[in-house]
Design an enzyme around this catalytic site. Structure first.
Site, PDB file in Angstrom:
ATOM      1  N   GLU A   1       0.834  -1.204   0.000  1.00 17.27           N
ATOM      2  CA  GLU A   1       0.000   0.000   0.000  1.00 17.27           C
ATOM      3  C   GLU A   1       0.871   1.258   0.000  1.00 17.27           C
ATOM      4  O   GLU A   1       0.535   2.254  -0.645  1.00 17.27           O
ATOM      5  CB  GLU A   1      -0.934  -0.003   1.216  1.00 17.27           C
ATOM      6  CG  GLU A   1      -2.060  -1.014   1.117  1.00 17.27           C
ATOM      7  CD  GLU A   1      -2.960  -0.765  -0.074  1.00 17.27           C
ATOM      8  OE1 GLU A   1      -3.435   0.374  -0.252  1.00 17.27           O
ATOM      9  OE2 GLU A   1      -3.188  -1.717  -0.849  1.00 17.27           O
TER      10      GLU A   1
ATOM     11  N   TRP B   1       1.678   1.578  -3.503  1.00 15.44           N
ATOM     12  CA  TRP B   1       0.646   2.212  -4.332  1.00 15.44           C
ATOM     13  C   TRP B   1       0.769   3.731  -4.280  1.00 15.44           C
ATOM     14  O   TRP B   1       0.590   4.424  -5.278  1.00 15.44           O
ATOM     15  CB  TRP B   1      -0.748   1.785  -3.871  1.00 15.44           C
ATOM     16  CG  TRP B   1      -1.829   2.544  -4.586  1.00 15.44           C
ATOM     17  CD1 TRP B   1      -2.518   3.614  -4.115  1.00 15.44           C
ATOM     18  CD2 TRP B   1      -2.301   2.328  -5.921  1.00 15.44           C
ATOM     19  NE1 TRP B   1      -3.396   4.070  -5.068  1.00 15.44           N
ATOM     20  CE2 TRP B   1      -3.294   3.301  -6.189  1.00 15.44           C
ATOM     21  CE3 TRP B   1      -1.980   1.392  -6.911  1.00 15.44           C
ATOM     22  CZ2 TRP B   1      -3.964   3.380  -7.402  1.00 15.44           C
ATOM     23  CZ3 TRP B   1      -2.658   1.468  -8.133  1.00 15.44           C
ATOM     24  CH2 TRP B   1      -3.637   2.445  -8.366  1.00 15.44           C
TER      25      TRP B   1
ATOM     26  N   TRP C   1     -21.056  10.647 -20.353  1.00 18.04           N
ATOM     27  CA  TRP C   1     -21.382  10.943 -18.958  1.00 18.04           C
ATOM     28  C   TRP C   1     -22.712  11.672 -18.849  1.00 18.04           C
ATOM     29  O   TRP C   1     -23.094  12.443 -19.738  1.00 18.04           O
ATOM     30  CB  TRP C   1     -20.290  11.808 -18.327  1.00 18.04           C
ATOM     31  CG  TRP C   1     -18.948  11.169 -18.287  1.00 18.04           C
ATOM     32  CD1 TRP C   1     -17.867  11.484 -19.062  1.00 18.04           C
ATOM     33  CD2 TRP C   1     -18.512  10.097 -17.442  1.00 18.04           C
ATOM     34  NE1 TRP C   1     -16.797  10.685 -18.754  1.00 18.04           N
ATOM     35  CE2 TRP C   1     -17.159   9.816 -17.761  1.00 18.04           C
ATOM     36  CE3 TRP C   1     -19.135   9.345 -16.449  1.00 18.04           C
ATOM     37  CZ2 TRP C   1     -16.426   8.832 -17.116  1.00 18.04           C
ATOM     38  CZ3 TRP C   1     -18.401   8.361 -15.804  1.00 18.04           C
ATOM     39  CH2 TRP C   1     -17.064   8.113 -16.143  1.00 18.04           C
TER      40      TRP C   1
ATOM     41  N   ASN D   1     -11.012   2.939   3.283  1.00 17.11           N
ATOM     42  CA  ASN D   1     -10.574   2.657   1.912  1.00 17.11           C
ATOM     43  C   ASN D   1     -11.555   1.796   1.119  1.00 17.11           C
ATOM     44  O   ASN D   1     -11.832   2.066  -0.054  1.00 17.11           O
ATOM     45  CB  ASN D   1      -9.203   1.980   1.932  1.00 17.11           C
ATOM     46  CG  ASN D   1      -8.646   1.791   0.532  1.00 17.11           C
ATOM     47  OD1 ASN D   1      -8.386   2.753  -0.166  1.00 17.11           O
ATOM     48  ND2 ASN D   1      -8.495   0.545   0.107  1.00 17.11           N
TER      49      ASN D   1
ATOM     50  N   TRP E   1     -15.868  11.259 -13.307  1.00 18.20           N
ATOM     51  CA  TRP E   1     -14.996  11.106 -12.135  1.00 18.20           C
ATOM     52  C   TRP E   1     -14.432  12.436 -11.663  1.00 18.20           C
ATOM     53  O   TRP E   1     -14.039  12.570 -10.495  1.00 18.20           O
ATOM     54  CB  TRP E   1     -13.887  10.104 -12.402  1.00 18.20           C
ATOM     55  CG  TRP E   1     -12.921  10.442 -13.504  1.00 18.20           C
ATOM     56  CD1 TRP E   1     -13.005  10.082 -14.813  1.00 18.20           C
ATOM     57  CD2 TRP E   1     -11.688  11.182 -13.380  1.00 18.20           C
ATOM     58  NE1 TRP E   1     -11.918  10.549 -15.525  1.00 18.20           N
ATOM     59  CE2 TRP E   1     -11.098  11.233 -14.664  1.00 18.20           C
ATOM     60  CE3 TRP E   1     -11.036  11.810 -12.318  1.00 18.20           C
ATOM     61  CZ2 TRP E   1      -9.886  11.887 -14.920  1.00 18.20           C
ATOM     62  CZ3 TRP E   1      -9.827  12.459 -12.566  1.00 18.20           C
ATOM     63  CH2 TRP E   1      -9.277  12.492 -13.852  1.00 18.20           C
TER      64      TRP E   1
ATOM     65  N   TRP F   1      -9.095   7.963  -8.444  1.00 21.76           N
ATOM     66  CA  TRP F   1     -10.344   8.190  -9.163  1.00 21.76           C
ATOM     67  C   TRP F   1     -10.271   7.635 -10.583  1.00 21.76           C
ATOM     68  O   TRP F   1     -11.243   7.059 -11.086  1.00 21.76           O
ATOM     69  CB  TRP F   1     -10.703   9.679  -9.160  1.00 21.76           C
ATOM     70  CG  TRP F   1     -11.506  10.012  -7.949  1.00 21.76           C
ATOM     71  CD1 TRP F   1     -11.084  10.636  -6.808  1.00 21.76           C
ATOM     72  CD2 TRP F   1     -12.879   9.683  -7.724  1.00 21.76           C
ATOM     73  NE1 TRP F   1     -12.091  10.712  -5.891  1.00 21.76           N
ATOM     74  CE2 TRP F   1     -13.220  10.147  -6.430  1.00 21.76           C
ATOM     75  CE3 TRP F   1     -13.859   9.058  -8.476  1.00 21.76           C
ATOM     76  CZ2 TRP F   1     -14.496   9.993  -5.884  1.00 21.76           C
ATOM     77  CZ3 TRP F   1     -15.136   8.901  -7.943  1.00 21.76           C
ATOM     78  CH2 TRP F   1     -15.442   9.359  -6.662  1.00 21.76           C
TER      79      TRP F   1
END
Length: 474
Positions: free
Chosen positions: A270, A273, A301, A336, A354, A377
């Site tokens: 993590e 990430w 969208w 999370n 987004w 996102w």
């Protein structure tokens, strides 16, 4: 005035320990510690409301740890540093690097200017385990998939440096031209923030306290436990890492010192990430605004302000989604697993861009980080690097049932549903009238009807996805 004064320019390194630039300044001479709130550059990415609140309290705590000798300024960093250099005959300036595109451009021009003036100017890595320019594929191009980035790139690179101690015997200097912390006007004029104070100890000491608590309890069952929002197995270190009350090096080596096995490996990944997000932002500076996968540029969208407002306020009619959005508003943070659920719901069930989610999180999250927020996102929307496939759509009913089976998390943030049996908690519209009446719930009054039908909205999302151009082979 002595010519042995060095500026340490605090940025996203609001701590004394493991601060390479501060250590260098302390070893070089008298330290003039400076914080500049830059309102001139990168105006589109100024901190959101929750981040500004966290920044205010971070700076207050840092100033106290520096014996109230932190110098506050507001405006253009180059002009402010020029004035300080001339007024105090500064010998040099040290800072730790940031990686936002506009910050790198600004810092490069500042470094050039002062070096041309004969000053010592050095920048350091105080924010990442591995800098983006150091982790590349064999052909020199950046990784676009997380697992090889982390497993092949990061873990085969030289290991991160060990954390540094607090510099001893710092000789600190305060300039009479320093502004007050209050002059930065970081706190909201309408004090919506007081509800968040209960949840955080915003300081370097608070970051270490939180980290040690996580090592002691949360990390023991991290790999599986981190998916359950009612449990205490997430680290909640992200806001402390964002503004640097703790460093990733301290988290990396501190966890290795106390743990081993699958839970440690998952926690370290993590941290990896976070490194991946910074690598993406460094190599793809349009990450906050443009789809990494260009085929999503034609995605159809919706533009529905009512649906967006219901999502923001936690009034979608889907309890796990609404609980997450209310957690965000009350605490400046979302668990999370729930971040992924609310993100998927916005882009795939409501079919809203987004960008709306990215901007709302930017304003409401205390850990709103340009790299992490943008990359995450794009990941949940399916348009980013190594993104979740668009057709993987989280079902908010089954996600709630699976990851909050006792309803502890959901009922905490949705007290109007506290008397609803778990069988109907995540789909209250399916509850018989008598059950709703006994729970004191009138759908449409005490709790909203679903903003969209979950099955129909999923099919519309999949149909929109099928209309996109095919992905090009990488």
């Amino acid at each position: 005035m002595s010519k042995n004064i060095f500026i340490h320019w605090f940025r996203k390194d609001l701590r004394l320990a493991d601060n390479p630039a501060l250590t260098q300044a302390a070893h070089s001479g008298v330290v003039l510690p400076v914080y500049i709130f830059d309102q001139v550059h990168g105006e589109d990415n100024l901190p959101g409301g929750a981040s500004r609140w966290w920044l205010h309290h971070s700076l207050k705590a840092l100033n106290e740890s520096l014996q109230n000798k932190l110098n506050f300024f507001l405006g253009d960093p180059l002009k402010i540093l020029q004035e300080l250099s001339e007024k105090h005959e500064i010998s040099g300036i040290f800072w730790n690097r940031c990686y936002e595109p506009w910050v790198m451009e600004r810092d490069a021009s500042i470094k050039t200017y002062f070096r041309d003036q004969g000053k010592v100017v050095e920048s350091f890595n105080g924010s990442l385990l591995w800098e983006p320019m150091m982790v590349l594929k064999q052909d020199g191009t950046p990784y676009r998939v997380f697992t090889p980035f982390y497993r092949k790139g990061c873990l085969n690179a030289p290991p991160p440096r060990e954390p540094l101690p607090i510099p001893s015997n710092m000789n600190l200097f305060k300039s009479e031209s320093s502004k007050s912390l209050e002059s930065l006007e970081l706190l909201p004029k309408i004090r919506w923030d007081t509800k968040m104070e209960y949840h955080w100890n915003i300081s370097e000491a608070g970051g270490h306290e939180r980290m040690q608590e996580f090592f002691k309890k949360g990390l023991l069952h991290y790999k599986e436990g981190r998916n359950f929002p009612a449990k205490t197995h997430v680290s909640r270190l992200s806001p402390f890492l964002h503004l640097g009350q703790i460093s990733p090096n301290q988290a990396w080596y501190g966890s290795i010192e106390k743990h081993s096995g699958k839970n440690l490996d998952h926690f370290l990944s993590e941290l990896g990430w976070r490194e991946f997000s910074y690598s993406l932002l460094y190599h793809f500076p349009d990450l906050p605004s443009k789809n990494l996968q260009k085929r999503f540029d034609t995605f159809p969208w919706n533009d529905d302000s009512n649906r967006l407002e219901r999502w923001k306020k936690g009034q979608t009619g889907y309890p796990i989604v609404d609980a997450g959005m209310r957690e965000l508003w009350q605490t400046g943070y979302i668990h999370n697993r729930v971040r992924m659920i609310v993100g998927s719901f916005l882009v795939k069930n409501l079919l809203l861009h987004w960008h709306h989610g990215e901007r709302w999180f930017w304003d409401c999250l205390v850990d709103a980080d340009l790299a992490n927020n943008s990359a995450s996102w794009q990941w949940v929307a399916g348009c980013g690097a190594d993104a979740a496939p668009y057709f993987r759509i989280f079902n908010p009913v089954t996600q709630g049932q699976k990851f909050d089976p006792d309803g502890i998390y959901t009922k905490h943030y949705l007290p109007e549903l506290k008397n609803l049996p778990e069988k109907y908690l995540f789909s209250p519209w399916e509850a018989p009238t008598e059950i709703l009446k006994n729970a004191g719930i009138r759908l449409g009054f005490d709790y909203p009807h679903p903003v969209v039908p979950i099955k129909d909205s999923r099919e519309k999302a999949l149909e929109a996805f099928r209309m996109l151009p095919k992905a090009k082979p990488s």
